[in-house]
Scaffold this motif. Structure first.
Motif, PDB file in Angstrom:
ATOM      1  N   TYR A 191      12.286  30.869  34.999  1.00 13.53           N
ATOM      2  CA  TYR A 191      10.916  30.793  34.500  1.00 13.53           C
ATOM      3  C   TYR A 191      10.605  29.400  33.952  1.00 13.53           C
ATOM      4  O   TYR A 191       9.582  28.819  34.270  1.00 13.53           O
ATOM      5  CB  TYR A 191      10.688  31.847  33.414  1.00 13.53           C
ATOM      6  CG  TYR A 191       9.287  31.839  32.856  1.00 13.53           C
ATOM      7  CD1 TYR A 191       8.258  32.520  33.495  1.00 13.53           C
ATOM      8  CD2 TYR A 191       8.985  31.136  31.687  1.00 13.53           C
ATOM      9  CE1 TYR A 191       6.959  32.499  32.998  1.00 13.53           C
ATOM     10  CE2 TYR A 191       7.699  31.106  31.174  1.00 13.53           C
ATOM     11  CZ  TYR A 191       6.681  31.783  31.830  1.00 13.53           C
ATOM     12  OH  TYR A 191       5.402  31.762  31.328  1.00 13.53           O
ATOM     13  N   GLY A 192      11.455  28.861  33.073  1.00 14.35           N
ATOM     14  CA  GLY A 192      11.184  27.573  32.464  1.00 14.35           C
ATOM     15  C   GLY A 192      12.060  27.348  31.252  1.00 14.35           C
ATOM     16  O   GLY A 192      13.223  27.715  31.226  1.00 14.35           O
ATOM     17  N   TYR A 193      11.482  26.757  30.212  1.00 17.81           N
ATOM     18  CA  TYR A 193      12.260  26.510  28.998  1.00 17.81           C
ATOM     19  C   TYR A 193      11.388  26.699  27.765  1.00 17.81           C
ATOM     20  O   TYR A 193      10.156  26.734  27.840  1.00 17.81           O
ATOM     21  CB  TYR A 193      12.894  25.115  29.011  1.00 17.81           C
ATOM     22  CG  TYR A 193      11.939  23.940  28.966  1.00 17.81           C
ATOM     23  CD1 TYR A 193      11.574  23.341  27.763  1.00 17.81           C
ATOM     24  CD2 TYR A 193      11.423  23.396  30.151  1.00 17.81           C
ATOM     25  CE1 TYR A 193      10.715  22.250  27.733  1.00 17.81           C
ATOM     26  CE2 TYR A 193      10.565  22.309  30.130  1.00 17.81           C
ATOM     27  CZ  TYR A 193      10.216  21.731  28.919  1.00 17.81           C
ATOM     28  OH  TYR A 193       9.363  20.651  28.891  1.00 17.81           O
ATOM     29  N   GLY A 194      12.060  26.829  26.635  1.00 21.75           N
ATOM     30  CA  GLY A 194      11.366  26.997  25.362  1.00 21.75           C
ATOM     31  C   GLY A 194      11.918  26.041  24.321  1.00 21.75           C
ATOM     32  O   GLY A 194      13.112  25.726  24.315  1.00 21.75           O
ATOM     33  N   ILE A 195      11.041  25.566  23.439  1.00 16.38           N
ATOM     34  CA  ILE A 195      11.418  24.709  22.325  1.00 16.38           C
ATOM     35  C   ILE A 195      11.117  25.471  21.040  1.00 16.38           C
ATOM     36  O   ILE A 195       9.977  25.901  20.818  1.00 16.38           O
ATOM     37  CB  ILE A 195      10.640  23.377  22.331  1.00 16.38           C
ATOM     38  CG1 ILE A 195      10.857  22.635  23.643  1.00 16.38           C
ATOM     39  CG2 ILE A 195      11.039  22.524  21.130  1.00 16.38           C
ATOM     40  CD1 ILE A 195      12.266  22.158  23.878  1.00 16.38           C
ATOM     41  N   VAL A 196      12.122  25.648  20.199  1.00 20.30           N
ATOM     42  CA  VAL A 196      11.983  26.420  18.968  1.00 20.30           C
ATOM     43  C   VAL A 196      12.153  25.501  17.772  1.00 20.30           C
ATOM     44  O   VAL A 196      13.155  24.775  17.669  1.00 20.30           O
ATOM     45  CB  VAL A 196      13.039  27.541  18.908  1.00 20.30           C
ATOM     46  CG1 VAL A 196      12.883  28.358  17.628  1.00 20.30           C
ATOM     47  CG2 VAL A 196      12.924  28.439  20.141  1.00 20.30           C
ATOM     48  N   ASP A 197      11.166  25.498  16.880  1.00 16.34           N
ATOM     49  CA  ASP A 197      11.288  24.787  15.607  1.00 16.34           C
ATOM     50  C   ASP A 197      12.051  25.692  14.657  1.00 16.34           C
ATOM     51  O   ASP A 197      11.552  26.728  14.227  1.00 16.34           O
ATOM     52  CB  ASP A 197       9.907  24.455  15.054  1.00 16.34           C
ATOM     53  CG  ASP A 197       9.969  23.552  13.820  1.00 16.34           C
ATOM     54  OD1 ASP A 197      10.704  23.903  12.872  1.00 16.34           O
ATOM     55  OD2 ASP A 197       9.285  22.520  13.807  1.00 16.34           O
ATOM     56  N   TYR A 238      12.183  16.478  31.583  1.00 19.84           N
ATOM     57  CA  TYR A 238      10.866  16.900  31.122  1.00 19.84           C
ATOM     58  C   TYR A 238      10.703  16.513  29.659  1.00 19.84           C
ATOM     59  O   TYR A 238      11.693  16.347  28.918  1.00 19.84           O
ATOM     60  CB  TYR A 238      10.711  18.424  31.255  1.00 19.84           C
ATOM     61  CG  TYR A 238      10.864  18.931  32.664  1.00 19.84           C
ATOM     62  CD1 TYR A 238       9.747  19.175  33.463  1.00 19.84           C
ATOM     63  CD2 TYR A 238      12.130  19.175  33.208  1.00 19.84           C
ATOM     64  CE1 TYR A 238       9.888  19.645  34.766  1.00 19.84           C
ATOM     65  CE2 TYR A 238      12.273  19.634  34.513  1.00 19.84           C
ATOM     66  CZ  TYR A 238      11.155  19.863  35.279  1.00 19.84           C
ATOM     67  OH  TYR A 238      11.299  20.317  36.566  1.00 19.84           O
ATOM     68  N   ASP A 239       9.444  16.400  29.219  1.00 21.40           N
ATOM     69  CA  ASP A 239       9.203  16.160  27.791  1.00 21.40           C
ATOM     70  C   ASP A 239       9.203  17.489  27.052  1.00 21.40           C
ATOM     71  O   ASP A 239       9.462  18.552  27.634  1.00 21.40           O
ATOM     72  CB  ASP A 239       7.906  15.380  27.572  1.00 21.40           C
ATOM     73  CG  ASP A 239       6.653  16.113  28.041  1.00 21.40           C
ATOM     74  OD1 ASP A 239       6.672  17.374  28.104  1.00 21.40           O
ATOM     75  OD2 ASP A 239       5.643  15.443  28.330  1.00 21.40           O
ATOM     76  N   LEU A 240       8.917  17.457  25.772  1.00 22.42           N
ATOM     77  CA  LEU A 240       8.989  18.665  24.951  1.00 22.42           C
ATOM     78  C   LEU A 240       7.703  19.477  24.978  1.00 22.42           C
ATOM     79  O   LEU A 240       7.544  20.429  24.214  1.00 22.42           O
ATOM     80  CB  LEU A 240       9.361  18.310  23.518  1.00 22.42           C
ATOM     81  CG  LEU A 240      10.660  17.502  23.337  1.00 22.42           C
ATOM     82  CD1 LEU A 240      11.075  17.479  21.875  1.00 22.42           C
ATOM     83  CD2 LEU A 240      11.783  18.037  24.212  1.00 22.42           C
ATOM     84  N   ASN A 241       6.800  19.115  25.897  1.00 22.64           N
ATOM     85  CA  ASN A 241       5.547  19.854  26.055  1.00 22.64           C
ATOM     86  C   ASN A 241       5.369  20.384  27.475  1.00 22.64           C
ATOM     87  O   ASN A 241       4.263  20.722  27.877  1.00 22.64           O
ATOM     88  CB  ASN A 241       4.362  18.955  25.689  1.00 22.64           C
ATOM     89  CG  ASN A 241       4.377  18.570  24.227  1.00 22.64           C
ATOM     90  OD1 ASN A 241       4.411  19.435  23.344  1.00 22.64           O
ATOM     91  ND2 ASN A 241       4.366  17.267  23.959  1.00 22.64           N
ATOM     92  N   GLY A 242       6.469  20.443  28.232  1.00 23.49           N
ATOM     93  CA  GLY A 242       6.402  21.006  29.571  1.00 23.49           C
ATOM     94  C   GLY A 242       6.049  20.031  30.669  1.00 23.49           C
ATOM     95  O   GLY A 242       5.885  20.442  31.819  1.00 23.49           O
TER      96      GLY A 242
END
Length: 356
Positions: A191-197, A238-242
């Protein structure tokens, strides 16, 4: 990165997990892992933590410089030294069905049924765990865990049937990266990736529609401002915004790395040197210059030991052994032995640079 070459029979990596840590990608276990919860609500993360919380660990006695550790419920033995730059923090058996986590400050590993994967941060104080249970709102969860006490805070990452795998701490420990998959009736697909704070408890997810993106899991670059993965056999960042940043024209071929793809110094990542080759190459992350060719054959790597050494698996008798090698391919020492091939093929290992 993913083990195996067939998505229908391999594991999702991650993180063995997945690997980091890893999940089964086909069969009955996938159905039980990925199906939406029943109409009966599952226990909340707080309830689950309360029912399964570990007992406080007593202050450990000093451990010897060199020791042999037999991993619980397996025939695998770990040859560990106190001075090792990476140490085993968790492992899974039975193709990801059972997770074993190192008890804080000890050489003992205990079963933990709350998570599929468990990875420590760089000082060993906190861990990321991919939760077995969805939230009552049908959200897939990533928990931030106090490694010493077992206390945790669950963060909602994605709406089912999208779920996170192979959590990775950012270099500064402020963010978590997860590779996302989508469950179907019979398998799971990229599907893709996720960035979690981690501190704010918020997550952003990005669908990457390029075919194959996430088949080999996403990883951080050394600066924590880009994430990379193999897409159709090419290393892409990729950057952190997709947003897609760049694709390296000469990056070798995907290789299964359980731990750090990028060297501690941040200037190289690991790959097979060429198609149908199991020889290892360390390619510059910049895309400039030539790769360092390591004359050693391996299909499965633990990852970077330090900037000048790798930890890799190789066939040994009826099973496998992990060895530390320098970049000339010379074996420095044995790190682990796995005498039973069938057992080893269903295991994944997560080493950490933190103190377990």
């Amino acid at each position: 990165m993913r083990p195996g070459k067939g998505r229908g029979t391999g594991w999702i990596v991650a993180g063995a997990a997945v690997a980091t840590v890893v999940l089964v990608a086909a069969g009955a276990f996938v159905v039980s892992r990925l199906a939406l919860p029943d109409a009966t609500p599952t226990p909340s993360p707080t309830q689950a933590a309360t029912s399964a919380a570990p007992t406080p660990t007593p202050t450990p006695s000093p451990t010897p410089e060199a020791r042999t550790i037999r991993l619980a419920a397996t025939s695998v033995e770990l040859e560990e030294r106190s001075s090792d730059p990476i140490k085993l923090a968790s492992y899974t058996t039975e193709s990801g069905k059972k997770l074993y986590v190192r008890q804080p400050g000890t050489d003992r590993f205990g079963r933990d049924s709350r998570y599929f994967e468990y990875v420590l941060n760089h000082d060993g104080s906190r861990a990321l765990g991919t939760d077995v249970d969805y939230s009552t709102g049908r959200k897939a969860l990533l928990s931030v865990i106090d490694h010493r006490t077992g206390d945790r805070r669950a963060i909602e990452v994605s709406d089912a049937p999208i779920f996170p795998t192979t959590p990775r701490w950012s270099p500064d420990g402020k963010l978590a990266l997860v590779t996302l998959y989508r469950a179907t009736d019979s398998e799971s697909v990229e599907y893709g990736y996720g960035i979690v704070d981690v501190d704010s408890g918020t997550a952003r997810t990005y669908e990457i529609k390029q075919k194959g993106a996430g088949e080999w899991r996403f990883f951080w670059n050394s600066g924590g401002d880009e994430v990379g993965t193999w897409v159709n056999g090419r290393m892409t960042f990729y950057d952190l915004n997709g947003g897609k940043l760049r694709t390296l024209p000469k990056a070798g071929e995907p290789v299964w790395v359980e731990g750090d793809d990028v060297s501690p110094g941040g200037d190289r990542f690991l790959a097979h040197c060429a198609p149908a080759s199991a020889t290892i190459c360390a390619h510059p992350t910049s895309g400039d210059g030539e790769a360092d060719r390591v004359p050693f054959t391996s299909e499965r790597l633990i990852g970077w030991w330090d900037d000048e050494h790798l930890a890799v698996w190789r066939a040994k008798g009826a099973g496998f052994e992990a060895v530390v090698i320098d970049l000339s391919g010379k074996v420095q020492r044995v790190l682990a032995t796995a005498p039973k091939r069938a057992e080893f093929d269903k295991m994944a290992f997560r080493f950490s640079r933190g103190t377990p």
